[in-house]
Design an enzyme around this catalytic site. Structure first.
Site, PDB file in Angstrom:
ATOM      1  N   SER A 222       0.883  -1.318   0.036  1.00 55.43           N
ATOM      2  CA  SER A 222       0.102   0.032   0.057  1.00 55.43           C
ATOM      3  C   SER A 222       0.694   1.290   0.002  1.00 55.43           C
ATOM      4  O   SER A 222       1.918   1.459   0.798  1.00 55.43           O
ATOM      5  CB  SER A 222      -0.726  -0.080   1.017  1.00 55.43           C
ATOM      6  OG  SER A 222       0.010  -0.142   2.511  1.00 55.43           O
TER       7      SER A 222
ATOM      8  N   GLY B 250      -0.541   4.759   0.167  1.00 57.10           N
ATOM      9  CA  GLY B 250      -1.443   5.684   0.484  1.00 57.10           C
ATOM     10  C   GLY B 250      -2.182   6.293  -0.617  1.00 57.10           C
ATOM     11  O   GLY B 250      -2.740   5.803  -1.390  1.00 57.10           O
TER      12      GLY B 250
ATOM     13  N   GLU C 204      -1.043   7.306  -3.448  1.00 59.06           N
ATOM     14  CA  GLU C 204      -0.467   6.749  -4.594  1.00 59.06           C
ATOM     15  C   GLU C 204      -0.905   5.322  -4.969  1.00 59.06           C
ATOM     16  O   GLU C 204      -0.599   4.741  -6.090  1.00 59.06           O
ATOM     17  CB  GLU C 204       1.051   6.676  -4.750  1.00 59.06           C
ATOM     18  CG  GLU C 204       1.709   8.062  -4.696  1.00 59.06           C
ATOM     19  CD  GLU C 204       3.186   8.009  -4.525  1.00 59.06           C
ATOM     20  OE1 GLU C 204       3.807   7.959  -5.758  1.00 59.06           O
ATOM     21  OE2 GLU C 204       3.949   7.563  -3.903  1.00 59.06           O
ATOM     22  N   GLY C 205      -2.029   4.656  -4.041  1.00 63.84           N
ATOM     23  CA  GLY C 205      -2.636   3.420  -4.474  1.00 63.84           C
ATOM     24  C   GLY C 205      -1.757   2.264  -3.788  1.00 63.84           C
ATOM     25  O   GLY C 205      -1.630   2.456  -2.493  1.00 63.84           O
TER      26      GLY C 205
ATOM     27  N   GLY D 247      -5.329   1.992   5.935  1.00 62.64           N
ATOM     28  CA  GLY D 247      -4.460   0.681   5.294  1.00 62.64           C
ATOM     29  C   GLY D 247      -5.313  -0.608   6.033  1.00 62.64           C
ATOM     30  O   GLY D 247      -5.529  -1.524   5.288  1.00 62.64           O
ATOM     31  N   ASP D 248      -5.838  -0.406   7.123  1.00 66.18           N
ATOM     32  CA  ASP D 248      -6.546  -1.506   7.772  1.00 66.18           C
ATOM     33  C   ASP D 248      -7.781  -1.618   7.148  1.00 66.18           C
ATOM     34  O   ASP D 248      -8.440  -2.950   6.869  1.00 66.18           O
ATOM     35  CB  ASP D 248      -6.935  -0.962   9.301  1.00 66.18           C
ATOM     36  CG  ASP D 248      -5.592  -0.779  10.084  1.00 66.18           C
ATOM     37  OD1 ASP D 248      -4.597  -1.421   9.783  1.00 66.18           O
ATOM     38  OD2 ASP D 248      -5.642   0.172  10.988  1.00 66.18           O
TER      39      ASP D 248
END
Length: 308
Positions: A220, A222, A224-225, A251-252
């Protein structure tokens, strides 16, 4: 059913402050407390998607009622293991500019009995699960190979195993080849020993991690995908643009989307779209691990999946 190991539970505290200055007094307002920790966030997000989900995690006597009642309202079956000592606090403080500063405590050290109860409860819950998620840092007292040993004991072909961890816990888990690993940029860089400055760097890292025999690797990034290796195919995930309130827990929620897609038997692309949409929808809310299901449905169409 999805079962989540969230062994390092926390109390998430959301607060506001006019300004944070090192060495100066900071007065907090709008302080709110929620059950927290990465496993809690994942489980809540799975429930928000309509998936049946169980969470196995630690809880102290002071906060047992908060966890049981809040999680029940949110559709999560909580298997709490009572531990001595106080759960850690995780502060997310928003200043007047909208910047968020996180302050994270360390949790209590678990004795061997508590570790054994956690592991037994998790494995028992996994017996009837389609997906087993092991999420977050391990509490003091848990050996670094905890996720590796649990992954190795899961019955095949089900449940599928998904590990979202860092450092030694992730490194040890790779040796037993879980179905999915989802490090972030920094965790993947530490694991591979290579800096990840660009999405292209992340794709190279995903290829390197997949060589350990991992079917699905998602790094991951952020806003930026993400960079993906999925059964030998590589892809870039382009995240939808949103007016973020807080990215804490995104992220979770991405992990929850992955778990839900796998539990539903979806193909790679719809699973990845769902995961990215969940991460973006979380950024629209103040509380980590929470989103509006309608927002997810809207954002799925805005996720870009570029197979390479």
């Amino acid at each position: 059913m999805i079962t989540v190991a969230g062994f390092n539970s926390a109390i998430d505290l959301s607060a506001a402050a006019d300004e944070l200055r090192v060495g100066a007094t900071t007065r907090l307002s709008s302080v709110r407390a929620f059950p927290g920790g990465k496993g809690v966030h994942v489980a809540q997000a799975c429930a928000a998607l309509g998936e049946p989900v169980r969470l196995v995690g630690t809880v102290d006597a002071e906060n047992e009622a908060l966890f049981v009642e809040t999680l029940a309202r949110r559709g999560v079956a909580f298997g709490g293991v009572l531990v001595t000592g106080r759960l850690r606090r995780c502060y997310a403080i928003r200043d007047a500019r909208g910047a968020i500063t996180e302050l994270l405590e360390s949790g209590p050290e678990l004795d061997a009995g508590a570790v054994d109860r956690l592991e037994r409860a998790f494995l028992a819950a996994c017996a009837t699960s389609a997906v087993a998620v092991m999420s977050g840092s391990l509490p003091a007292g848990c050996p670094a190979d905890t996720y590796a040993r649990l992954s190795a004991q899961l019955a095949t072909p089900a449940p599928l195993s998904l590990v979202d961890a860092s450092g030694d816990a992730l490194r040890e888990a790779l040796a037993v080849r879980p179905t999915v690993v989802k490090p972030n940029r920094d965790e993947a860089a530490e694991l591979t020993g290579r800096p990840i400055r660009t999405p292209a760097d992340a794709l190279q890292a995903a290829v390197a991690i997949a060589r350990h025999g991992i079917r699905i690797v998602v790094i991951s990034l952020g806003e930026e995908g993400a960079a993906v290796m999925w059964n030998g195919r590589s892809a870039r995930i382009h995240a939808p643009r949103v007016a973020a309130v807080s990215a804490v827990g995104s992220g979770d929620c991405f992990v929850a989307g992955l778990a839900a897609g796998l539990a539903r038997g979806l193909e790679a692309e719809p699973t990845l779209r769902l995961a990215a949409a969940c991460g973006a929808a979380n950024a629209l809310t103040e509380e980590p691990g929470r989103f509006d299901r309608d927002a997810v449905a809207r954002l799925v169409a805005e996720v870009g999946v570029e197979w390479l």
